[in-house]
Design a protein around this motif. Structure first.
Motif, PDB file in Angstrom:
ATOM      1  N   ALA A 190      -5.069  -7.244   5.507  1.00  0.00           N
ATOM      2  CA  ALA A 190      -6.153  -6.340   5.855  1.00  0.00           C
ATOM      3  C   ALA A 190      -7.447  -6.848   5.215  1.00  0.00           C
ATOM      4  O   ALA A 190      -7.400  -7.588   4.222  1.00  0.00           O
TER       5      ALA A 190
ATOM      6  N   LYS B 151      -8.100  -7.577   1.337  1.00  0.00           N
ATOM      7  CA  LYS B 151      -6.826  -7.489   0.630  1.00  0.00           C
ATOM      8  C   LYS B 151      -6.068  -8.812   0.728  1.00  0.00           C
ATOM      9  O   LYS B 151      -6.365  -9.652   1.559  1.00  0.00           O
TER      10      LYS B 151
ATOM     11  N   SER C 100       6.716  -0.054   2.994  1.00  0.00           N
ATOM     12  CA  SER C 100       5.781   0.684   3.840  1.00  0.00           C
ATOM     13  C   SER C 100       6.159   0.663   5.320  1.00  0.00           C
ATOM     14  O   SER C 100       5.647   1.483   6.092  1.00  0.00           O
TER      15      SER C 100
ATOM     16  N   LYS D 172       0.661   3.281  12.242  1.00  0.00           N
ATOM     17  CA  LYS D 172      -0.298   4.091  11.496  1.00  0.00           C
ATOM     18  C   LYS D 172      -1.607   3.311  11.335  1.00  0.00           C
ATOM     19  O   LYS D 172      -1.602   2.078  11.354  1.00  0.00           O
ATOM     20  N   PRO D 173      -2.710   4.003  11.123  1.00  0.00           N
ATOM     21  CA  PRO D 173      -3.984   3.283  10.907  1.00  0.00           C
ATOM     22  C   PRO D 173      -3.905   2.273   9.769  1.00  0.00           C
ATOM     23  O   PRO D 173      -4.543   1.205   9.845  1.00  0.00           O
ATOM     24  N   GLU D 174      -3.102   2.566   8.746  1.00  0.00           N
ATOM     25  CA  GLU D 174      -2.992   1.632   7.623  1.00  0.00           C
ATOM     26  C   GLU D 174      -2.212   0.369   7.959  1.00  0.00           C
ATOM     27  O   GLU D 174      -2.147  -0.550   7.142  1.00  0.00           O
ATOM     28  N   ASP D 175      -1.612   0.303   9.149  1.00  0.00           N
ATOM     29  CA  ASP D 175      -0.967  -0.930   9.604  1.00  0.00           C
ATOM     30  C   ASP D 175      -1.985  -1.923  10.174  1.00  0.00           C
ATOM     31  O   ASP D 175      -1.634  -3.074  10.467  1.00  0.00           O
ATOM     32  N   THR D 176      -3.225  -1.475  10.329  1.00  0.00           N
ATOM     33  CA  THR D 176      -4.268  -2.344  10.875  1.00  0.00           C
ATOM     34  C   THR D 176      -4.467  -3.566   9.983  1.00  0.00           C
ATOM     35  O   THR D 176      -4.703  -3.433   8.778  1.00  0.00           O
ATOM     36  N   ALA D 177      -4.349  -4.756  10.578  1.00  0.00           N
ATOM     37  CA  ALA D 177      -4.450  -6.006   9.822  1.00  0.00           C
ATOM     38  C   ALA D 177      -4.312  -7.165  10.796  1.00  0.00           C
ATOM     39  O   ALA D 177      -3.960  -6.972  11.962  1.00  0.00           O
TER      40      ALA D 177
ATOM     41  N   THR E 260      -4.730  -3.498  15.614  1.00  0.00           N
ATOM     42  CA  THR E 260      -5.631  -2.407  15.250  1.00  0.00           C
ATOM     43  C   THR E 260      -5.022  -1.097  15.720  1.00  0.00           C
ATOM     44  O   THR E 260      -4.711  -0.943  16.906  1.00  0.00           O
TER      45      THR E 260
ATOM     46  N   SER F 133      -5.842   2.725  15.984  1.00  0.00           N
ATOM     47  CA  SER F 133      -6.979   3.634  15.911  1.00  0.00           C
ATOM     48  C   SER F 133      -7.002   4.536  17.139  1.00  0.00           C
ATOM     49  O   SER F 133      -6.597   4.126  18.229  1.00  0.00           O
TER      50      SER F 133
END
Length: 123
Positions: free
Chosen positions: A40, A43, A62, A86-91, A120, A122
Motif C-alpha cells: 500500500a 507502507k 488479515s 475491504k478498503p484496506e485490501d487496496t494495494a 482498489t 472502494s
C-alpha cells in the motif's frame, strides 16, 4: 531469464471479489514456493499468501478466510482468489516465485517478481 506476468487487478466495491493470476515463463526447470505480496502507499511490501509446489499454503492473518491461493504446476501459474474485499485490501499486488532454471545444461536458482497489479476496493 524468467518473466512473471500478473493479471486480474482492478476496481471493486467493498464485499466484492477479484481473482489474480500470475504466469511464469522462461527457462524454467521447476518452481518452488510461489506467493503474493501487497504494498500500500507509504507502507512496506507484505506477504499475503504463499503456496509450495505440493500445495501447502499459508496466509497473512488479515486475509485468512477471505483469500485463497492456488497453483497449476503444469502451467507455472499461481492464482489468488480474493473474496469479501475491504478498503484496506487496496494495494499493488505482486507475484513472487522461487525458480530453478536449466540453461545450456547448467542449473541455477533465482527469486523473481512480477510487475504488480493494482487492486482498489472502494465504493
Amino acid at each position: 531469464q524468467v518473466q512473471l506476468v500478473e493479471s486480474g487487478g482492478g476496481l471493486v466495491q467493498p464485499g466484492g471479489s477479484l481473482r489474480l493470476s500470475c504466469a511464469a515463463s522462461g527457462s524454467i526447470f521447476r518452481i518452488g514456493v510461489m506467493g503474493w505480496y501487497h504494498q500500500a502507499p507509504g507502507k512496506q511490501r507484505e506477504l499475503v499468501a504463499a503456496i509450495t509446489s505440493g500445495g501447502s499454503s499459508n496466509y497473512a492473518d488479515s486475509v485468512k478466510g477471505r483469500f485463497t491461493i492456488s497453483r497449476d504446476n503444469a502451467k507455472n501459474t499461481v492464482y489468488l482468489q480474493m473474496n469479501s474485499l475491504k478498503p484496506e485490501d487496496t494495494a499493488v499486488y505482486y507475484c513472487n516465485a522461487d525458480v530453478y532454471l536449466l540453461r545450456s545444461g547448467t542449473y541455477s536458482r533465482g527469486d523473481y517478481w512480477g510487475q504488480g497489479t493494482q487492486v482498489t476496493v472502494s465504493s
